[in-house]
Motif scaffolding. Structure first.
Motif, PDB file in Angstrom:
ATOM      1  N   ASP A  24       0.833  -1.216  -0.005  1.00 52.79           N
ATOM      2  CA  ASP A  24      -0.098   0.069  -0.124  1.00 52.79           C
ATOM      3  C   ASP A  24       0.836   1.326   0.068  1.00 52.79           C
ATOM      4  O   ASP A  24       0.478   2.343   0.444  1.00 52.79           O
ATOM      5  CB  ASP A  24      -0.933   0.061   1.373  1.00 52.79           C
ATOM      6  N   PHE A  25       2.127   1.335  -0.612  1.00 58.58           N
ATOM      7  CA  PHE A  25       3.038   2.098  -0.547  1.00 58.58           C
ATOM      8  C   PHE A  25       3.932   1.920  -1.572  1.00 58.58           C
ATOM      9  O   PHE A  25       3.998   0.982  -2.129  1.00 58.58           O
ATOM     10  CB  PHE A  25       3.624   2.545   0.592  1.00 58.58           C
ATOM     11  N   GLU A  26       4.688   3.041  -2.229  1.00 57.56           N
ATOM     12  CA  GLU A  26       5.636   2.718  -3.339  1.00 57.56           C
ATOM     13  C   GLU A  26       6.725   2.201  -2.841  1.00 57.56           C
ATOM     14  O   GLU A  26       7.434   2.751  -1.740  1.00 57.56           O
ATOM     15  CB  GLU A  26       5.717   4.223  -4.306  1.00 57.56           C
ATOM     16  N   LEU A  27       7.082   1.062  -3.351  1.00 57.43           N
ATOM     17  CA  LEU A  27       8.456   0.395  -2.800  1.00 57.43           C
ATOM     18  C   LEU A  27       9.586   1.253  -3.208  1.00 57.43           C
ATOM     19  O   LEU A  27       9.784   2.016  -4.428  1.00 57.43           O
ATOM     20  CB  LEU A  27       8.576  -0.903  -3.541  1.00 57.43           C
ATOM     21  N   GLN A  28      10.565   1.598  -2.266  1.00 61.03           N
ATOM     22  CA  GLN A  28      11.829   2.289  -2.864  1.00 61.03           C
ATOM     23  C   GLN A  28      13.208   1.612  -2.322  1.00 61.03           C
ATOM     24  O   GLN A  28      13.110   0.574  -1.518  1.00 61.03           O
ATOM     25  CB  GLN A  28      11.862   3.600  -1.814  1.00 61.03           C
ATOM     26  N   LEU A  29      14.123   1.809  -2.987  1.00 61.05           N
ATOM     27  CA  LEU A  29      15.544   1.377  -2.726  1.00 61.05           C
ATOM     28  C   LEU A  29      15.889   1.318  -1.352  1.00 61.05           C
ATOM     29  O   LEU A  29      15.643   2.337  -0.688  1.00 61.05           O
ATOM     30  CB  LEU A  29      16.641   1.972  -3.380  1.00 61.05           C
ATOM     31  N   GLY A  30      16.143   0.228  -0.782  1.00 56.20           N
ATOM     32  CA  GLY A  30      16.426   0.077   0.687  1.00 56.20           C
ATOM     33  C   GLY A  30      15.261  -0.505   1.419  1.00 56.20           C
ATOM     34  O   GLY A  30      15.698  -0.765   2.609  1.00 56.20           O
ATOM     35  N   ASP A  31      13.960  -0.573   0.806  1.00 57.26           N
ATOM     36  CA  ASP A  31      12.988  -1.344   1.603  1.00 57.26           C
ATOM     37  C   ASP A  31      13.290  -2.496   1.938  1.00 57.26           C
ATOM     38  O   ASP A  31      14.057  -3.174   1.235  1.00 57.26           O
ATOM     39  CB  ASP A  31      11.542  -1.348   1.053  1.00 57.26           C
ATOM     40  N   LEU A  32      12.667  -3.358   3.073  1.00 54.45           N
ATOM     41  CA  LEU A  32      13.307  -4.520   3.531  1.00 54.45           C
ATOM     42  C   LEU A  32      12.560  -5.668   2.935  1.00 54.45           C
ATOM     43  O   LEU A  32      11.428  -6.064   3.161  1.00 54.45           O
ATOM     44  CB  LEU A  32      12.976  -4.391   5.095  1.00 54.45           C
ATOM     45  N   GLY A  33      13.431  -6.542   2.230  1.00 51.89           N
ATOM     46  CA  GLY A  33      12.980  -7.670   1.328  1.00 51.89           C
ATOM     47  C   GLY A  33      13.716  -7.625  -0.046  1.00 51.89           C
ATOM     48  O   GLY A  33      14.562  -6.786  -0.055  1.00 51.89           O
ATOM     49  N   ILE A  34      13.052  -8.269  -0.758  1.00 52.02           N
ATOM     50  CA  ILE A  34      13.939  -8.481  -2.049  1.00 52.02           C
ATOM     51  C   ILE A  34      13.249  -7.360  -3.042  1.00 52.02           C
ATOM     52  O   ILE A  34      11.933  -7.651  -3.330  1.00 52.02           O
ATOM     53  CB  ILE A  34      13.320  -9.827  -2.910  1.00 52.02           C
ATOM     54  N   PHE A  35      14.017  -6.374  -3.322  1.00 50.98           N
ATOM     55  CA  PHE A  35      13.514  -5.355  -4.285  1.00 50.98           C
ATOM     56  C   PHE A  35      13.742  -5.513  -5.579  1.00 50.98           C
ATOM     57  O   PHE A  35      12.787  -5.054  -6.568  1.00 50.98           O
ATOM     58  CB  PHE A  35      14.270  -4.104  -3.696  1.00 50.98           C
ATOM     59  N   ILE A  36      14.799  -6.206  -5.982  1.00 51.56           N
ATOM     60  CA  ILE A  36      15.058  -6.397  -7.452  1.00 51.56           C
ATOM     61  C   ILE A  36      15.661  -7.727  -7.714  1.00 51.56           C
ATOM     62  O   ILE A  36      16.460  -8.269  -6.772  1.00 51.56           O
ATOM     63  CB  ILE A  36      16.220  -5.434  -7.774  1.00 51.56           C
ATOM     64  N   THR A  37      15.199  -8.256  -8.906  1.00 52.36           N
ATOM     65  CA  THR A  37      15.723  -9.415  -9.264  1.00 52.36           C
ATOM     66  C   THR A  37      16.739  -9.505 -10.239  1.00 52.36           C
ATOM     67  O   THR A  37      16.423  -8.685 -11.102  1.00 52.36           O
ATOM     68  CB  THR A  37      14.617 -10.735  -9.801  1.00 52.36           C
ATOM     69  N   LYS A  38      17.828 -10.237 -10.066  1.00 52.86           N
ATOM     70  CA  LYS A  38      18.900  -9.809 -11.255  1.00 52.86           C
ATOM     71  C   LYS A  38      18.889 -10.932 -12.223  1.00 52.86           C
ATOM     72  O   LYS A  38      18.645 -12.043 -11.957  1.00 52.86           O
ATOM     73  CB  LYS A  38      20.562  -9.756 -10.499  1.00 52.86           C
ATOM     74  N   MET A  39      18.828 -10.708 -13.471  1.00 52.92           N
ATOM     75  CA  MET A  39      18.755 -11.422 -14.618  1.00 52.92           C
ATOM     76  C   MET A  39      20.188 -11.610 -15.410  1.00 52.92           C
ATOM     77  O   MET A  39      20.492 -10.388 -15.993  1.00 52.92           O
ATOM     78  CB  MET A  39      17.533 -11.222 -15.385  1.00 52.92           C
ATOM     79  N   LYS A  40      20.632 -12.876 -15.532  1.00 52.87           N
ATOM     80  CA  LYS A  40      22.040 -12.579 -16.413  1.00 52.87           C
ATOM     81  C   LYS A  40      21.753 -12.536 -17.798  1.00 52.87           C
ATOM     82  O   LYS A  40      20.666 -12.774 -18.293  1.00 52.87           O
ATOM     83  CB  LYS A  40      22.607 -13.882 -16.101  1.00 52.87           C
ATOM     84  N   CYS A  41      22.718 -11.922 -18.461  1.00 52.86           N
ATOM     85  CA  CYS A  41      22.518 -11.352 -19.964  1.00 52.86           C
ATOM     86  C   CYS A  41      23.965 -11.409 -20.342  1.00 52.86           C
ATOM     87  O   CYS A  41      24.917 -10.723 -20.175  1.00 52.86           O
ATOM     88  CB  CYS A  41      21.964 -10.064 -20.159  1.00 52.86           C
ATOM     89  N   ARG A  42      24.004 -12.259 -21.575  1.00 48.88           N
ATOM     90  CA  ARG A  42      25.232 -12.387 -22.341  1.00 48.88           C
ATOM     91  C   ARG A  42      25.604 -10.939 -23.272  1.00 48.88           C
ATOM     92  O   ARG A  42      26.656 -10.753 -23.463  1.00 48.88           O
ATOM     93  CB  ARG A  42      25.500 -13.553 -23.462  1.00 48.88           C
ATOM     94  N   ASP A  43      24.448 -10.521 -23.811  1.00 45.32           N
ATOM     95  CA  ASP A  43      24.594  -9.251 -24.406  1.00 45.32           C
ATOM     96  C   ASP A  43      23.719  -8.158 -24.080  1.00 45.32           C
ATOM     97  O   ASP A  43      22.526  -8.358 -24.557  1.00 45.32           O
ATOM     98  CB  ASP A  43      24.506  -9.610 -26.138  1.00 45.32           C
ATOM     99  N   VAL A  44      24.252  -7.472 -23.083  1.00 44.73           N
ATOM    100  CA  VAL A  44      23.350  -6.485 -22.479  1.00 44.73           C
ATOM    101  C   VAL A  44      22.954  -5.184 -23.455  1.00 44.73           C
ATOM    102  O   VAL A  44      21.680  -4.796 -23.198  1.00 44.73           O
ATOM    103  CB  VAL A  44      24.279  -5.818 -21.280  1.00 44.73           C
ATOM    104  N   GLN A  45      23.888  -4.943 -24.101  1.00 44.41           N
ATOM    105  CA  GLN A  45      23.388  -3.856 -25.269  1.00 44.41           C
ATOM    106  C   GLN A  45      22.340  -4.249 -26.150  1.00 44.41           C
ATOM    107  O   GLN A  45      21.402  -3.396 -26.277  1.00 44.41           O
ATOM    108  CB  GLN A  45      24.926  -3.487 -25.791  1.00 44.41           C
TER     109      GLN A  45
END
Length: 352
Positions: free
Chosen positions: A84-105
Motif C-alpha cells: 500500500d506504498f511505493e517500494l523504494q530502494l532499501g525497503d526491507l526484502g527482495i527489491f530487485i531480481t537480477k537476470m543474467k545476460c550475455r549481450d546487455v547492449q
C-alpha cells in the motif's frame, strides 16, 4: 554429510494471473521451460500466511541459457494484495531480481524498442559491470546484468535468475545469513554514497551503503551446471526509515516472495541455522509432493524477515510426457547431472 548449496533454484514471484505473467516472462526473459505446474493447498506455510492454509497455483519456469528460475505463484482463495506504498530502494526484502545476460547492449536496445518500462539508462555498477533496470507490468523491478556464463545458448534476450538486491537495516548483521550460512564469501565492492546507476530507481537518489557478494567456490550438485554463478547485493539506505516490503501482507501476495536455494544435507543445515540464531520457520520434515516433483523444503528469515527457502530435491521430471523422472534422493551429492540430460528439459518448452 555437511550441507551443500548447489545454487539459486528460483525466485518466488507472486502475481494475480500466473498464466498471463508467465507469458510475459517467456517473451521478455526466455523463461519458457515448464519444469512443473501444481495446484494445491499450502498447508505448511502457516507461520507466514496468518495461520491459515491457502489455495495456490505454482509453476517453476526456467531458461536453458542458465541461471535460476521463477516460481510463479498465484493465490486462488484470496485476491493477493500489492504493497500500500511505493517500494523504494532499501525497503526491507527482495527489491530487485537480477537476470543474467550475455549481450546487455542488445537486450537493452530490444527491450527499449518493444516499449518496456526501462528505468534510467544502460549504466555500470561500482565494479564496472554493465546493467539496466526494467519493470514488468506488475511493478516488479529486474536488473539485466552482464555475465558471460551460459549453460546452453538460446535465442532469448537474457538468461535466468542471477541473484537479487535485498534491502536490510544492518548489512553487518545480515552478513551472518548471506556470507556465513549462504556462503557468499567474496566481497566485490562495499561502498557508501550516492550512485549514478541507482539514481533513477525510486529512492535511489539517497545515500546508501551497498555491498555486492559472490561465492568464491564453484557450486556443485545435481543441477549446479545450469544454475551457474550468482550474486547477492545488500543495500542499507540512509536518510529515511525503510519499510518492510511485505508489511501487513502474507507470503505469496504480489511481488518477490522468497529466494530459494537448491541444497543437499537438510538435516545438517537445520542444525547450523539453529545454532547461528536463524532456526527454520517452516520444515516439511520429510518429502513434500508437488505432483511431478518431490523433495524436502524449509524456510528461514534473515534479520529483517526476508524469506529464504531451501529445497532438497528428491524427484524431478526430465521428460514428463514420457514418464521419465529422476530420483535424486540417493544420488552422489558431488556428482552433477550430465549436461545432455539437463538439456532434455527442452522437451518441456512452452512455445507461444
Amino acid at each position: 554429510m555437511s550441507k551443500k548449496l548447489c545454487g539459486i533454484q528460483q525466485i518466488g514471484v507472486g502475481v494475480k494471473d500466473a498464466k498471463e505473467a508467465w507469458k510475459w516472462y517467456r517473451t521478455q526473459f526466455g523463461m519458457d521451460i515448464n519444469v512443473f505446474e501444481d495446484t494445491a493447498v499450502a498447508e505448511l506455510m502457516l507461520p507466514h500466511t496468518d495461520g491459515k492454509t491457502r489455495e495456490r497455483y505454482a509453476a517453476l519456469a526456467m531458461n536453458l541459457e542458465g541461471g535460476g528460475g521463477f516460481e510463479i505463484w498465484q493465490h486462488n482463495g484470496i485476491t493477493p494484495k500489492a504493497p500500500d506504498f511505493e517500494l523504494q530502494l532499501g525497503d526491507l526484502g527482495i527489491f530487485i531480481t537480477k537476470m543474467k545476460c550475455r549481450d546487455v547492449q542488445k537486450a537493452y536496445e530490444t527491450h527499449k524498442e518493444r516499449g518496456l518500462n526501462i528505468i534510467g539508462e544502460l549504466s555500470e555498477d561500482p565494479a564496472g559491470t554493465k546493467h539496466y533496470f526494467v519493470k514488468d507490468p506488475y511493478d516488479n523491478i529486474f536488473q539485466v546484468i552482464e555475465d558471460d556464463s551460459c549453460f546452453k545458448k538460446q535465442k532469448s534476450l537474457t538468461g535466468g535468475v542471477f541473484g537479487c538486491v535485498i534491502g536490510v537495516t544492518d548489512i553487518d548483521a545480515s552478513l551472518k545469513v548471506y556470507s556465513d550460512i549462504l556462503q557468499y564469501d567474496e566481497v566485490i565492492y562495499d561502498e557508501k554514497g550516492t550512485f549514478s546507476d541507482l539514481a533513477a530507481l525510486p529512492g535511489g537518489e539517497l545515500k546508501c551503503r551497498r555491498i555486492l557478494l559472490k561465492h568464491s567456490e564453484t557450486r556443485t550438485g545435481s543441477f549446479s551446471s545450469i544454475y551457474g554463478p550468482t550474486e547477492i547485493e545488500l543495500v542499507q539506505i540512509e536518510g529515511r526509515t525503510p519499510k518492510k516490503i511485505f508489511e501487513n501482507r502474507i507470503w505469496g501476495e504480489l511481488g518477490f516472495i522468497h529466494l530459494c536455494f537448491d541444497i543437499i544435507g537438510m538435516d545438517d543445515l537445520r542444525e547450523e541455522c539453529k545454532s547461528k540464531g536463524f532456526p527454520f520457520t517452516v520444515d516439511s520434515a520429510d518429502s513434500f509432493d508437488m505432483g511431478v516433483a518431490a523433495g524436502h523444503f524449509s524456510y528461514i528469515e534473515d534479520p529483517d524477515g526476508t524469506l529464504i527457502e531451501f529445497v532438497e530435491t528428491h524427484k524431478l521430471p526430465i521428460i514428463e510426457k514420457l514418464g521419465w523422472y529422476m530420483n535424486l534422493k540417493d544420488r552422489d551429492p558431488n556428482k552433477g547431472i550430465p549436461k545432455w540430460m539437463i538439456s532434455t528439459l527442452a522437451f518441456s518448452r512452452i512455445k507461444d
